[in-house]
Design a protein around this motif. Structure first.
Motif, PDB file in Angstrom:
ATOM      1  N   UNK A   1      27.726  45.295  38.787  1.00  0.00           N
ATOM      2  CA  UNK A   1      27.939  44.083  39.583  1.00  0.00           C
ATOM      3  C   UNK A   1      29.236  43.424  39.142  1.00  0.00           C
ATOM      4  N   UNK A   2      30.198  43.355  40.040  1.00  0.00           N
ATOM      5  CA  UNK A   2      31.474  42.708  39.755  1.00  0.00           C
ATOM      6  C   UNK A   2      31.429  41.302  40.339  1.00  0.00           C
ATOM      7  N   UNK A   3      31.860  40.320  39.562  1.00  0.00           N
ATOM      8  CA  UNK A   3      31.912  38.958  40.069  1.00  0.00           C
ATOM      9  C   UNK A   3      33.381  38.572  40.213  1.00  0.00           C
ATOM     10  N   UNK A   4      33.730  38.067  41.355  1.00  0.00           N
ATOM     11  CA  UNK A   4      35.120  37.698  41.629  1.00  0.00           C
ATOM     12  C   UNK A   4      35.170  36.202  41.882  1.00  0.00           C
ATOM     13  N   UNK A   5      35.932  35.495  41.065  1.00  0.00           N
ATOM     14  CA  UNK A   5      36.145  34.070  41.297  1.00  0.00           C
ATOM     15  C   UNK A   5      37.417  33.912  42.108  1.00  0.00           C
ATOM     16  N   UNK A   6      37.258  33.595  43.365  1.00  0.00           N
ATOM     17  CA  UNK A   6      38.438  33.436  44.215  1.00  0.00           C
ATOM     18  C   UNK A   6      38.511  31.989  44.669  1.00  0.00           C
TER      19      UNK A   6
ATOM     20  N   UNK B   1      23.338  45.382  35.851  1.00  0.00           N
ATOM     21  CA  UNK B   1      24.445  44.429  35.899  1.00  0.00           C
ATOM     22  C   UNK B   1      25.796  45.068  35.594  1.00  0.00           C
TER      23      UNK B   1
ATOM     24  N   UNK C   1      29.883  43.829  44.769  1.00  0.00           N
ATOM     25  CA  UNK C   1      30.815  42.762  44.408  1.00  0.00           C
ATOM     26  C   UNK C   1      30.294  41.437  44.958  1.00  0.00           C
TER      27      UNK C   1
ATOM     28  N   UNK D   1      26.375  30.423  39.033  1.00  0.00           N
ATOM     29  CA  UNK D   1      26.512  31.651  38.253  1.00  0.00           C
ATOM     30  C   UNK D   1      25.248  32.490  38.439  1.00  0.00           C
ATOM     31  N   UNK D   2      25.388  33.782  38.662  1.00  0.00           N
ATOM     32  CA  UNK D   2      24.197  34.620  38.695  1.00  0.00           C
ATOM     33  C   UNK D   2      23.543  34.624  37.313  1.00  0.00           C
TER      34      UNK D   2
ATOM     35  N   UNK E   1      30.429  33.100  44.215  1.00  0.00           N
ATOM     36  CA  UNK E   1      29.083  32.581  44.450  1.00  0.00           C
ATOM     37  C   UNK E   1      29.022  31.088  44.148  1.00  0.00           C
TER      38      UNK E   1
END
Lengths: 467, 207
Positions: B104-109, B101, B81, B88-89, B85
Motif C-alpha cells: 500500500x503506497x500512500x501519496x500526500x498530494x 501494508x 495507491x 491517516x490509515x 486520504x
C-alpha cells in the motif's frame, strides 16, 4: 583472440560539438599566441574554406564570423577515458591507445553475437554519444589499430589471414617506431608486407630490437603488453558552457547530454545510481547544488533525465551559470525489477519504483511512503513510515482511520460496543499515556474508537473511525 | 425415420435455436460483499473503470466497502495507491482486515496535485487499484481518470461529497452511502444494467 579497435580521430572537436545546439562554423586552435593555427574544424567551417594547419589570421581573412576555441589536451584524455568506460560494457579487457580504444571481444561474442552484430552495437553506442569513429577487428590489438588507420570497418577474424591484410598497409600508416617510418621509404620499402619479408637479423642491426618487437606485436608473436583499463568508482563530469546561462531552460540540453553520459557509464559498469549531484557553477567559485536522490538505484537515461529536470525546474538561479558538473558517488548495484512471465499488466506498464520517483520529483521527497506497524502499543507510535518488522496482528479492535490528534466527543452519551482496553505505557520516555480505549457508537450512529481516563467513562476523546 | 441424426450435429450446424438468457459479462473483481455483488451487473466492481463513492461525511463506512477488495489485491502481490486520504490509515486496523501494508503506497498530494497524481498512478499500469479523495473534480477531470483507468487496467475509486450526486458523472459505477442510523448503500448508476430500486444495508463492524 579477437581485438576490436575504435579510433576516434576528432575527440576534442566532437566533445564540444555534441553539446552545442547550433551548426555555426567552429574551429579548435593551438600553438603559440602569435602563431595560432587551426587543428580541427567542423563541417560548416570546412565548407567555408577553413582547413587544418591554416593560420588563425588567414582564417579570419576568409570568414568573418566563426568560433575559435583553444584545443584542450586534457579534454582529449578525459573523453578517451569516458569512452573506455562505455566500451567496458562489451569486454572486461579494454586498453587505451593514443586516440583509440582496443577491446578484446572473442569472449564477448558468446553474449552479444558474432562480430558484425557486435560491431553495429558498438557503432550505435558511439554514434549516439556523438563521437565520430573508425572501427576494425583483428587477432591482435596493434594490428586492429593499424587497420583502422587504413580503412573503416575491416574485420580480420583469423591469424592466418592477418599477414595478408597487413601486406598493403603503407609504411607511413603502420605505427612502427618513428625512425623506421622515416628511413624505410628511402630504402624503397613502402608497405608493411615488404618489411615483414625482410630478414630479421638485418632489421635488428639497422633499427634495433624495438622495430622487431613492434612487428611481433603486430603479427601476434609477442603479447600486446597493454595496460588494462579499469573504470573509476565515481562518475564526475564537468562541462563548461559556451555562454553564460541565466535561464534554466537553456540548461536542459547540456543536462540531458550529461545524464545520457552517466547512463552510458552506468551501463558500462553494469551498475545503477542512487544519488547524484548537479552542480551549477557561477563566477568566482560560487555554485548551486541540485541533489537528485532516488529510492532505488536506476540507470535508464530518460528516467534519470526526467528526475533531474524535475528537480532543476524548482531551482531559481541566483546568478548566471558558467559550467555544469555532474557528480555521482553513490553507485550501488543495479537490480532490475523482476517481472512475471505471465504478467497480466499492460505491456507498457511503468514499474512501481519509477512511478514513485515520478511522484516524488513533483510532490517532494516525503510525499510517497508506506506505513508499517511498530512494537509500540501507543496508537500515536504504533505505526511508522516504511517499517516492516514481522509484528503480529493486533488482537484488539482497531479503527481504519486514525486521527492525527484525538478530538473531544460532542453530543449525547455514546453506546459502548467493546472495551475497555487499557493502554498504560511510555513512562520511560516522557510520552506517558494511561487510557482506556473503547469502541463506541456516537449519538449520530457512527462507530468510533475513543478513550477516556482509566475507569471513568466520561470526557471521551475520539481517536479513530471505523469507516 | 430410420436415419438417426445425432443432436450434437444439429446444434453444431446451428439449425436448432436454444432459448437461453443473455449472459451477463461476469467481471473478475468481486467487491467482497455478496449482497452488493449480486446487485451489480458485472458481479463486482466494473473492471478497469472509475467507481465513484459519494459520502455524506468521511468515516461512515467507505473503507468497509473497499477494504475486502484491497485485501484481495494486496495479498495477490498487487500494488494499491491511496492518494491524499482525509485521515491517516490505521495500520493495525487495515491489517486486521487482511491487507498487506507493504503493497500500500500512500501519496500526500496538495490540493492541486491530487488529480495529477491519481492519473499518473492509474496510467502507470503498475497499480491494481487507486483510491483518491479529490477536492475539486469536474466532469472533465473524472473523464480523464476514467480514460487513465482503462489505459492502466486499474480500478479507480474516487470518494466525493454527496452533494455531487446531482451532477452527471462519467464513472462506470456510482454508489451513495447513507450515514447512520440507517447505514446503507444505494447504487445510483451502473453501466451495463438497470439501477436497482432498493438499497443494501451496510453491515456493521463485527466485534
Amino acid at each position: 583472440m579477437l581485438w576490436a579497435c575504435i579510433t576516434l580521430p576528432s575527440l576534442a572537436l566532437d566533445g564540444i560539438l555534441r553539446r552545442r545546439p547550433t551548426d555555426d562554423p567552429l574551429v579548435l586552435i593551438d600553438g603559440p599566441v602569435n602563431a595560432r593555427t587551426i587543428v580541427s574544424a567542423n563541417d560548416a567551417a570546412r565548407a567555408a574554406g577553413l582547413h587544418v594547419g591554416q593560420r588563425l589570421s588567414a582564417a579570419q581573412a576568409l570568414l568573418s564570423h566563426f568560433e575559435a576555441i583553444p584545443y584542450d589536451r586534457e579534454s582529449v584524455a578525459r573523453w578517451l577515458r569516458f569512452l573506455a568506460a562505455v566500451a567496458y560494457r562489451y569486454s572486461s579487457e579494454v586498453s587505451l591507445l593514443p586516440h583509440a580504444i582496443v577491446l578484446e571481444v572473442s569472449k564477448s561474442m558468446g553474449l552479444f553475437g558474432p562480430w558484425p552484430r557486435l560491431e553495429s552495437m558498438l557503432r550505435a553506442d558511439f554514434t549516439d554519444l556523438g563521437f565520430r569513429h573508425r572501427m576494425a577487428a583483428a587477432p591482435t590489438a596493434h594490428a586492429a589499430h593499424v587497420l583502422t588507420t587504413v580503412s573503416d570497418g575491416q574485420a580480420v577474424l583469423s591469424i592466418d589471414t592477418l599477414r595478408n591484410a597487413l601486406q598493403r598497409v603503407p609504411i607511413a600508416k603502420s605505427r612502427l617506431p618513428a625512425n623506421a617510418i622515416a628511413a624505410l621509404p628511402s630504402m624503397g620499402i613502402r608497405t608493411l608486407g615488404q618489411v615483414l619479408a625482410l630478414p630479421r637479423d638485418g632489421l635488428r642491426r639497422r633499427f634495433g630490437a624495438e622495430l622487431l618487437a613492434s612487428l611481433d606485436r603486430l603479427t601476434g608473436d609477442l603479447p600486446s603488453g597493454l595496460e588494462l583499463y579499469r573504470p573509476p568508482d565515481t562518475f564526475d563530469l564537468r562541462i563548461e558552457l559556451l555562454h553564460e546561462v541565466e535561464n534554466q531552460s537553456a540548461l536542459i540540453f547540456p543536462v540531458r547530454r550529461m545524464v545520457d553520459d552517466l547512463a552510458a557509464y552506468l551501463a558500462g559498469r553494469d551498475g545503477g545510481v542512487q544519488r547524484f549531484l548537479l552542480r551549477l557553477e557561477h563566477r568566482e567559485g560560487r555554485f548551486t547544488d541540485v541533489s537528485v536522490g532516488l529510492l532505488a538505484s536506476e540507470r535508464d537515461g530518460a528516467l534519470l533525465f526526467e528526475f533531474a529536470r524535475g528537480r532543476l525546474e524548482h531551482v531559481t538561479l541566483p546568478e548566471p551559470v558558467l559550467a555544469l558538473r555532474l557528480i555521482a558517488r553513490d553507485l550501488p548495484a543495479f537490480v532490475p525489477a523482476g517481472r512475471d512471465l505471465f504478467d497480466e499488466r499492460p505491456a507498457n506498464a511503468l514499474p512501481i519504483e519509477q512511478l514513485r520517483e515520478r511522484l516524488r520529483a513533483r510532490l517532494g521527497d516525503g510525499a510517497v511512503y508506506r506505513l508499517g506497524s511498530t512494537q509500540d502499543p501507543r496508537p500515536e507510535r504504533a505505526q511508522r513510515e516504511a517499517t516492516h518488522d514481522e509484528v503480529p496482528i493486533e488482537p484488539h479492535p482497531r479503527p481504519t482511520w486514525l486521527l492525527q490528534r484525538p478530538i473531544p466527543l460532542r453530543g449525547g452519551n455514546p453506546i459502548i460496543l467493546a472495551g475497555p482496553e487499557r493502554v498504560e505505557t511510555g513512562w520511560w520516555d516522557g510520552g506517558e499515556v494511561c487510557r482506556d480505549y473503547y469502541v463506541i457508537e456516537t449519538s449520530l450512529g457512527q462507530e468510533a474508537w475513543a478513550f477516556c481516563a482509566p475507569d471513568e467513562q466520561t470526557g471521551w476523546m475520539i481517536h479513530g473511525w471505523f469507516a | 425415420m430410420n436415419a438417426v441424426v445425432p443432436l450434437s450435429a444439429l446444434l453444431d450446424a446451428r439449425q436448432v435455436w436454444r432459448g437461453r438468457a443473455p449472459e451477463v459479462p461476469v467481471g473478475d473483481q468481486p467487491t467482497g460483499w455478496r449482497a452488493l455483488d449480486a446487485m451489480l451487473p458485472a458481479g463486482g466492481w466494473p473492471e478497469a473503470s472509475l467507481s465513484e463513492i459519494l459520502l455524506p461525511v468521511d468515516g461512515v463506512g467507505e473503507l468497509r466497502l473497499v477494504l475486502p477488495t484491497l485485501a484481495r489485491l494486496t495479498q495477490g502481490q498487487r500494488n494499491v495507491v491511496i492518494v491524499s486520504p482525509p485521515y491517516a490509515p490505521c495500520v493495525a486496523g487495515w491489517r486486521q482486515q487482511g491487507l498487506d501494508m507493504r503493497r500500500v503506497e500512500i501519496v500526500d498530494a496538495g490540493e492541486k496535485d491530487v488529480l495529477w497524481a491519481t492519473e499518473q498512478c492509474l496510467r502507470s499500469g503498475s497499480c491494481a487499484a487507486v483510491l483518491a479523495w479529490p477536492h475539486h473534480a469536474d466532469d472533465r477531470a473524472l473523464r480523464r481518470l476514467q480514460v487513465a483507468a482503462v489505459t492502466g487496467q486499474a480500478l479507480a475509486f474516487v470518494f466525493r461529497d454527496r452533494s455531487h450526486l446531482s451532477n452527471a458523472s462519467p464513472a462506470a459505477l456510482r454508489l451513495e452511502l447513507e450515514a447512520p442510523p440507517r447505514p446503507q448503500i444505494w447504487v445510483r448508476k451502473c453501466r451495463g444494467g438497470a439501477v436497482p430500486a432498493q438499497a443494501i444495508p451496510l453491515p456493521r463492524v463485527v466485534h
